[in-house]
Design a protein around this motif. Structure first.
Motif, PDB file in Angstrom:
ATOM      1  N   VAL A 114      -9.965 -20.641 -44.650  1.00 38.09           N
ATOM      2  CA  VAL A 114      -9.519 -22.034 -44.745  1.00 38.09           C
ATOM      3  C   VAL A 114      -8.934 -22.434 -43.395  1.00 38.09           C
ATOM      4  N   LEU A 115      -9.382 -23.562 -42.862  1.00 30.70           N
ATOM      5  CA  LEU A 115      -8.901 -24.033 -41.565  1.00 30.70           C
ATOM      6  C   LEU A 115      -8.588 -25.516 -41.602  1.00 30.70           C
ATOM      7  N   THR A 116      -7.589 -25.897 -40.824  1.00 25.57           N
ATOM      8  CA  THR A 116      -7.257 -27.303 -40.645  1.00 25.57           C
ATOM      9  C   THR A 116      -7.361 -27.642 -39.158  1.00 25.57           C
ATOM     10  N   PRO A 117      -8.186 -28.624 -38.802  1.00 26.27           N
ATOM     11  CA  PRO A 117      -8.317 -28.982 -37.382  1.00 26.27           C
ATOM     12  C   PRO A 117      -7.088 -29.720 -36.878  1.00 26.27           C
ATOM     13  N   HIS A 118      -6.624 -29.306 -35.699  1.00 20.74           N
ATOM     14  CA  HIS A 118      -5.540 -29.985 -34.993  1.00 20.74           C
ATOM     15  C   HIS A 118      -6.099 -30.518 -33.681  1.00 20.74           C
ATOM     16  N   LEU A 336      -7.195 -33.920 -42.581  1.00 23.20           N
ATOM     17  CA  LEU A 336      -6.288 -35.036 -42.800  1.00 23.20           C
ATOM     18  C   LEU A 336      -6.923 -36.313 -42.265  1.00 23.20           C
ATOM     19  N   THR A 337      -6.664 -37.433 -42.912  1.00 22.36           N
ATOM     20  CA  THR A 337      -7.178 -38.710 -42.428  1.00 22.36           C
ATOM     21  C   THR A 337      -6.357 -39.179 -41.231  1.00 22.36           C
ATOM     22  N   VAL A 373       2.677 -28.621 -36.637  1.00 22.15           N
ATOM     23  CA  VAL A 373       1.855 -27.507 -37.136  1.00 22.15           C
ATOM     24  C   VAL A 373       2.225 -27.185 -38.580  1.00 22.15           C
ATOM     25  N   ILE A 374       3.527 -27.170 -38.870  1.00 23.23           N
ATOM     26  CA  ILE A 374       3.986 -26.755 -40.193  1.00 23.23           C
ATOM     27  C   ILE A 374       3.613 -27.772 -41.271  1.00 23.23           C
ATOM     28  N   ALA A 375       3.788 -29.071 -41.002  1.00 21.74           N
ATOM     29  CA  ALA A 375       3.483 -30.087 -42.017  1.00 21.74           C
ATOM     30  C   ALA A 375       2.007 -30.052 -42.432  1.00 21.74           C
ATOM     31  N   PRO A 376       1.051 -30.033 -41.491  1.00 16.45           N
ATOM     32  CA  PRO A 376      -0.349 -29.932 -41.917  1.00 16.45           C
ATOM     33  C   PRO A 376      -0.655 -28.616 -42.639  1.00 16.45           C
TER      34      PRO A 376
END
Length: 493
Positions: A114-118, A336-337, A373-376
């Motif tokens: 699982v990854l979230t783009p920053h 995230l939008t 970083v923490i919130a996302p």
């Protein structure tokens, strides 16, 4: 066993944490009685004088670093079912908060692929949390949160043991052509040497969950030879490669991902973080509380039994989630939008301005910066848990998922709470900078007080500043800026 003088190069499957950057995955732009720092006196008089013309309803009042606020009910109202169910059997207050703060890394440790783009890289959901409070105050509830990872840990251990047994049954010539399997586990004990720590991360494929109910365990390990692995922890937060060269081998682990939950007392906390200068402090989502000084019965209740049943049930659900995600051939992206990112930016840019206005330590900028970083990451945890509850099978086939606004708002609220607690805890560090740990509202409160006053007057002034009566009375009893003349009467020092 790690082979001597052989380079161990652990790559996360499909370079999960460092894929080639793909623009297409982005949305296009269309109240605590804590120890006080007695030495924090310099500059306070000037701050009070500057506050004389301020109003009690300044925006800084939202930044409550004196009372370390509890997690808001709105967070619990919108939790995914896997977390909401066990939380429903815990009384409101710090015990429920402690469970949730421990449950977040327990859940994130079971989210492979699982990854979230920053802005400039990808992050896994893994999060570091730490709970700091007095002895016997209820920190033990964190162990209940840890149990949410118990089924997955047992599964990994049993599979690794079976692989070792099968290897031992092979003929010697086949063994010579096969790499010997290693023991594996989801849980990585902190009470170990750095060498064994590397070994276990290597065997796990670069990931693991560190949970310790006493910070001393980690501190004692750090005092041993090979024991200082805070560097490992700091790098793992940003998935930076780990490498070490010693006489008995060379280690290289690409893009490690660790989840961490530690609990301990204030003294242990101060020993662990002598200062905030090396960045270790700012990587944790910190939580602290002041437990009510009242007797709490240890008698088992119906809710305590239901809580254990809920943890067992949801630990099994998390394990099913883990297995589905483990089978993925490509990462599941949580995107995230643009509007959700803007809410994060607006919230924590305002916090940054408050740090400047309150003249707080520059080291606290790092804590606020890492909110990005923490919130996302928290939003990702909540999103994946919700998706798992809605349709477990889709976790294997979905290309991406978008967080709900409710999950992003809960993540922002949680992160903002952790920042409040970090600001408060920072001021008990031995090498923290001199400033007022109680924040701007304390300065304004002092500025509103007459030279001599009674308790009732102070309470009324506090009420006009949105300061709880209990907080005002605590300040009257232990504030070195206020002298007690006699019972119920005071003067400014």
């Amino acid at each position: 066993m790690i082979l001597i003088n052989r380079k161990v190069n652990i790559k996360t499957p499909h370079k999960m944490l460092n894929p080639e950057f793909d623009d297409s995955i982005f949305q296009k732009d269309n109240g605590s009685n804590l120890p006080t720092a007695k030495a924090l006196k310099n500059g306070i008089q000037k701050d009070v004088e500057n506050a004389n013309n301020a109003t009690c309803h300044a925006p800084e009042l939202d930044l409550d670093i004196a009372t370390a606020p509890s997690i808001r009910d709105q967070v619990y109202d919108n939790l995914p079912e896997i977390l909401l169910d066990p939380c429903s059997y815990i009384d409101k207050g710090h015990r429920r908060d402690v469970f949730l703060v421990a449950a977040l890394p327990a859940a994130s440790s079971q989210m492979p692929n699982v990854l979230t783009p920053h802005r400039d890289k990808y992050y896994s959901p893994d999060i570091f949390t730490q709970i700091v409070a007095a002895p016997g105050s209820g920190k033990g509830g964190a162990s209940k949160g840890k149990q949410l990872a118990k089924v997955t840990d047992q599964y990994i251990r049993e599979n690794a043991e079976l692989a070792i047994q099968n290897y031992e049954l092979k003929p010697d010539e086949e063994k010579a052509q096969t790499e010997q399997p290693q023991k594996q586990s989801l849980f990585i004990p902190a009470n170990t040497s750095s060498r064994k720590f590397y070994d276990r991360i290597e065997a796990n494929g670069g990931n693991g969950f560190i949970f310790e109910s006493e910070i001393d365990t980690l501190i004692n390990a750090n005092s041993q030879e090979w024991g200082n692995y805070t560097d490992i922890v700091r790098k793992a937060f940003h998935h930076e490669d780990l490498s070490i060269i010693r006489k008995d081998g060379e280690f290289y682990i690409d893009s490690p991902r660790l989840s961490i939950c530690l609990t301990g007392t204030f003294d242990q906390f101060k020993t662990m973080f002598e200062s905030a200068e090396n960045g270790h402090f700012s990587r944790y989502a910190l939580f602290t509380f002041d437990a009510p000084r009242e007797w709490r019965s240890h008698r088992p209740t119906e809710n305590s039994r239901y809580l254990d049943q809920s943890i067992t049930k949801n630990s099994e659900k998390l394990h099913e989630m883990f297995k589905e995600l483990k089978l993925r051939q490509k990462p599941l992206y949580v995107r995230l939008t643009s509007e959700q990112w803007q809410r994060i930016d607006d919230t924590f840019s305002e916090r940054m301005k408050m740090i400047e206005r309150l003249d707080l330590s520059p080291h606290l900028h790092a804590t606020n910066n890492r909110a990005g970083v923490i919130a996302p990451r928290i939003a990702t945890i909540l999103t994946v848990l919700r998706a798992a509850h809605n349709d477990m099978n889709k976790l294997r086939t979905l290309d991406s998922v978008e967080p709900s606004d409710a999950d992003v708002d809960a993540a922002i609220t949680l992160t903002d709470t952790f920042i409040n607690h970090a600001f408060r805890l920072y001021h008990i560090l031995p090498k923290s900078d001199p400033s007022d740990p109680k924040g701007e509202r304390h300065k304004i409160f002092l500025a509103q007080l007459p030279e001599e006053f009674e308790t009732s007057e102070a309470v009324e002034i506090g009420k006009s500043c949105d300061i709880p009566e209990r907080t005002v009375k605590r300040w009257l009893s232990n504030d070195d800026k206020i002298n007690r003349i006699k019972r119920g009467q005071y003067e400014l020092a």
